[in-house]
Design a protein around this motif. Sequence first.
Motif, short mmCIF file in Angstrom:
data_model
loop_
_atom_site.label_atom_id
_atom_site.label_comp_id
_atom_site.label_asym_id
_atom_site.label_seq_id
_atom_site.Cartn_x
_atom_site.Cartn_y
_atom_site.Cartn_z
N LEU A 47 0.83 -1.20 0.00
CA LEU A 47 0.00 0.00 0.00
C LEU A 47 0.87 1.26 0.00
O LEU A 47 0.62 2.19 -0.77
N ASN A 49 3.83 1.67 -1.05
CA ASN A 49 4.59 1.82 -2.28
C ASN A 49 3.70 1.78 -3.54
O ASN A 49 4.21 1.64 -4.65
N GLN A 50 2.39 1.90 -3.33
CA GLN A 50 1.41 1.96 -4.41
C GLN A 50 1.53 0.76 -5.37
O GLN A 50 1.39 0.90 -6.59
N VAL A 53 -3.53 -2.78 -3.34
CA VAL A 53 -4.36 -2.43 -2.17
C VAL A 53 -5.01 -3.72 -1.69
O VAL A 53 -5.98 -4.20 -2.28
N TYR A 93 -5.08 -5.54 -7.59
CA TYR A 93 -3.73 -5.38 -8.12
C TYR A 93 -3.83 -5.27 -9.64
O TYR A 93 -4.36 -6.17 -10.31
#
Length: 202
Positions: A47, A49-50, A53, A93
């Motif tokens: 999350l 590091n994007q 989720v 993802y």
Amino acid sequence: MIRYPNGKTFQPNKTVSSQNSQKRSHSYSNRGMTLEDDLNETNKYYLANQIAVIHKKPTPVQIVNVHYPKRSAAVIKEAYFKQSSTTDYNGIYKGRYIDFEAKETKNKTAFPLQNFHDHQIEHMKQVVRQDGICFVIISAFEKVYFLEADKLFVFWERKENNGRKSIRKDELEDASFPISLGYSPRIDYISIIEQLYFSQGQ
């Protein structure tokens, strides 16, 4: 007081000191961390590091005894964790729905299928039918494995047809992908998802 469905009293996990956490071994036994702890840390990394989720679904609680010392306040005196009707984790993802269960065993030779419930298997089948990415992360034999739901269903059907009620160690190793423990992320299951579902030719 909060109880599990089997009646046992809930005891919060003790906090692991930073000194002990720095000495964690790469072996998955006697590390002072559970599979759930490591997955939660992994998901926080994804999350932050994007990358993805993914969240743990909250366990439903049934309240059975509430004390009202005054009108404006209520104190829960007794409650029970209800049995989850789905899986432990879900999220997204790269636009794909992710849904998975996490299981641990201390059995030295096999992974017992009694760790799963009928409604969880049915939920996973429903996710697969909708083209979701569904799998199980298993901690067993001092290792961590990524087992796709379709392959779990094969072992489950064998059990349902009066066959073996567990997955042998060699069967699990053949059917799954090992996940090496790292520092950050701890259990990098997204790298396996990337290889299986997003590599060229997939």
